[in-house]
Motif scaffolding. Structure first.
Motif, mmCIF file in Angstrom:
data_model
loop_
_atom_site.group_PDB
_atom_site.id
_atom_site.type_symbol
_atom_site.label_atom_id
_atom_site.label_comp_id
_atom_site.label_asym_id
_atom_site.label_seq_id
_atom_site.Cartn_x
_atom_site.Cartn_y
_atom_site.Cartn_z
ATOM 1 N N THR A 172 -116.679 -37.086 -9.417
ATOM 2 C CA THR A 172 -117.517 -37.717 -10.647
ATOM 3 C C THR A 172 -116.434 -38.444 -11.457
ATOM 4 O O THR A 172 -116.692 -39.426 -12.315
ATOM 5 N N VAL A 173 -115.295 -38.025 -11.381
ATOM 6 C CA VAL A 173 -114.137 -38.637 -12.303
ATOM 7 C C VAL A 173 -113.869 -40.190 -11.712
ATOM 8 O O VAL A 173 -113.631 -41.076 -12.188
ATOM 9 N N GLU A 174 -113.721 -40.278 -10.344
ATOM 10 C CA GLU A 174 -113.406 -41.355 -9.597
ATOM 11 C C GLU A 174 -114.852 -42.410 -9.782
ATOM 12 O O GLU A 174 -114.441 -43.533 -9.533
ATOM 13 N N SER A 175 -115.698 -42.097 -10.010
ATOM 14 C CA SER A 175 -116.881 -42.749 -9.828
ATOM 15 C C SER A 175 -117.392 -43.098 -11.570
ATOM 16 O O SER A 175 -118.120 -44.072 -11.630
ATOM 17 N N MET A 198 -120.247 -31.474 -21.745
ATOM 18 C CA MET A 198 -120.988 -32.727 -21.548
ATOM 19 C C MET A 198 -121.285 -33.079 -20.438
ATOM 20 O O MET A 198 -120.513 -32.727 -19.448
ATOM 21 N N GLY A 199 -122.589 -33.572 -20.518
ATOM 22 C CA GLY A 199 -123.136 -34.021 -19.064
ATOM 23 C C GLY A 199 -122.534 -35.266 -18.501
ATOM 24 O O GLY A 199 -121.795 -36.051 -18.994
ATOM 25 N N LEU A 200 -123.003 -35.455 -17.354
ATOM 26 C CA LEU A 200 -122.352 -36.763 -16.640
ATOM 27 C C LEU A 200 -123.098 -38.064 -16.946
ATOM 28 O O LEU A 200 -124.169 -38.013 -17.246
ATOM 29 N N ARG A 201 -122.327 -38.975 -16.938
ATOM 30 C CA ARG A 201 -122.794 -40.131 -17.578
ATOM 31 C C ARG A 201 -123.737 -40.861 -16.469
ATOM 32 O O ARG A 201 -123.463 -40.967 -15.128
ATOM 33 N N ALA A 202 -125.149 -41.242 -16.742
ATOM 34 C CA ALA A 202 -125.888 -41.832 -15.802
ATOM 35 C C ALA A 202 -125.651 -43.052 -15.502
ATOM 36 O O ALA A 202 -125.601 -43.762 -14.379
ATOM 37 N N ASN A 203 -125.032 -44.083 -16.436
ATOM 38 C CA ASN A 203 -124.710 -45.273 -16.152
ATOM 39 C C ASN A 203 -123.373 -45.743 -16.677
ATOM 40 O O ASN A 203 -123.203 -46.426 -17.869
ATOM 41 N N PRO A 204 -122.539 -45.413 -16.222
ATOM 42 C CA PRO A 204 -120.934 -45.778 -16.599
ATOM 43 C C PRO A 204 -120.900 -47.131 -16.959
ATOM 44 O O PRO A 204 -121.082 -48.048 -16.210
ATOM 45 N N THR A 205 -120.058 -47.337 -18.026
ATOM 46 C CA THR A 205 -119.736 -49.103 -18.212
ATOM 47 C C THR A 205 -118.559 -49.399 -17.328
ATOM 48 O O THR A 205 -117.923 -48.566 -16.565
ATOM 49 N N TYR A 206 -118.318 -50.606 -17.326
ATOM 50 C CA TYR A 206 -117.225 -51.142 -16.532
ATOM 51 C C TYR A 206 -115.891 -50.438 -16.828
ATOM 52 O O TYR A 206 -115.070 -50.023 -15.794
ATOM 53 N N GLN A 212 -115.230 -47.479 -17.746
ATOM 54 C CA GLN A 212 -115.154 -46.277 -17.239
ATOM 55 C C GLN A 212 -115.121 -46.214 -15.752
ATOM 56 O O GLN A 212 -114.804 -45.271 -15.270
ATOM 57 N N ARG A 213 -115.892 -46.978 -15.213
ATOM 58 C CA ARG A 213 -115.809 -47.183 -13.759
ATOM 59 C C ARG A 213 -114.454 -47.706 -13.506
ATOM 60 O O ARG A 213 -113.750 -47.047 -12.365
ATOM 61 N N ARG A 214 -113.842 -48.574 -14.072
ATOM 62 C CA ARG A 214 -112.524 -49.010 -13.785
ATOM 63 C C ARG A 214 -111.332 -47.919 -13.956
ATOM 64 O O ARG A 214 -110.309 -47.633 -13.096
ATOM 65 N N PHE A 215 -111.545 -47.226 -14.926
ATOM 66 C CA PHE A 215 -110.692 -45.995 -15.157
ATOM 67 C C PHE A 215 -110.719 -44.930 -14.175
ATOM 68 O O PHE A 215 -109.766 -44.626 -13.373
ATOM 69 N N GLY A 216 -112.037 -44.733 -13.601
ATOM 70 C CA GLY A 216 -112.285 -43.902 -12.142
ATOM 71 C C GLY A 216 -111.632 -44.429 -11.151
ATOM 72 O O GLY A 216 -110.849 -43.884 -10.163
#
Length: 294
Positions: free
Chosen positions: A45-48, A1-9, A11-15
């Motif tokens: 990439t996880v933390e972002s 699976m490719g990297l997300r270009a525009n993570p949702t809030y 997803q960013r909060r999880f990171g």
């Protein structure tokens, strides 16, 4: 699976939470990667929020750190494992991402508290009131875009009476009850709707009167899921909404909301005894403003 270009809030909060766990443990990216059995370059990439983390690897990280509450860890696993799909998904290419983020937060919240100094909260608005607000507002948007956002606001209200409806506590400044949009009939119907919603078993409504403590000039909403540490404060701003999730910010806004509740009039209750009208309260104030409009 490719990297997300525009993570949702979400997803960013999880990171951000994963980064917090690593930093509280004093781990470098290399040390955290070793604990999880993964490549160190994957950590950023996880933390972002650009990619996810399996429950097994998250548990291995928290086990190595040794300082995280089990309930928090399970809540974080649930947060990271959610699909992010819901009724709001159909608006994904049509509306601002921040609106979709708000709907997703409301959907997973167990408690929502909000303060509004000038307007009726969006979850309580009638269609006519919401339409008048968009039509008379300052946002530069096409009629088509306005229609989409109005429809989206009405769809958000399904959270009021859904299967997992959250407890909702709103403090509204009296100024919001005096703002007249469109016509007297618009405000009349809105005040009637406000009383109707306030009598729902999961809704608490208080009014902050003019003669009370000076209120905030900015609205805010605190959305609390099952694990309070994963709550979010949404602060409305003319440019963009701010989404805050750090512990200090959550504590600050919880404290401010508690102080607003203390300064506000007693809440509207479903069954009001006749004697209660001898005491100044939120329902009495709303009804006093409503009578001239009937």
């Amino acid at each position: 699976m490719g990297l997300r270009a525009n993570p949702t809030y979400r997803q960013r909060r999880f990171g951000a939470e994963v980064r917090g766990i690593r930093e509280r443990a004093g781990f470098t990216a290399i040390r955290a990667a070793q604990a999880m059995g993964m490549n160190a370059s994957h950590i950023s990439t996880v933390e972002s929020g650009r990619t996810s983390l399996s429950p097994d690897r998250l548990r291995r990280l928290t086990s190595a750190s040794g300082g995280e509450d089990a309930t928090y860890v399970e809540g974080l696993i649930e947060l990271g494992g959610e699909s992010g799909k819901g009724w709001w998904t159909e608006y994904r290419e049509q509306l601002r991402p921040s609106l979709l983020d708000l709907a997703e937060l409301e959907d997973r919240a167990e408690r929502i508290v909000c303060y509004e100094p000038m307007f009726i909260p969006g979850l309580f608005q009638t269609l006519v009131y919401a339409t008048a607000g968009y039509r008379g507002g300052y946002a530069l948007a096409s009629p088509e875009q306005q229609e989409r956002e109005i429809d989206f606001r009405m769809q958000r209200q399904r959270v009021l009476a859904g299967e997992r409806s959250p407890q909702i506590h709103a403090v509204i400044h009296e100024a919001a009850l005096h703002v007249s949009w469109g016509s007297p009939e618009t405000m009349r119907d809105q005040l009637l709707r406000l009383i109707e919603v306030a009598r729902m078993p999961n809704v608490t409504l208080q009014v902050l009167p003019f003669d009370g403590r000076v209120g905030f000039g900015t609205s805010f909403t605190l959305l609390e899921p099952a694990v309070p540490q994963l709550s979010t404060v949404v602060v409305e701003h003319v440019e963009r909404a701010l989404y805050l999730g750090e512990a200090e910010g959550l504590a600050r806004y919880r404290n401010w909301f508690a102080r607003l509740c203390e300064a506000a009039l007693p809440p509207v209750v479903a069954a009001t005894e006749t004697e209660a009208f001898l005491v100044k309260n939120s329902l009495g104030l709303i009804q006093r403003l409503l009578y001239p409009l009937l």
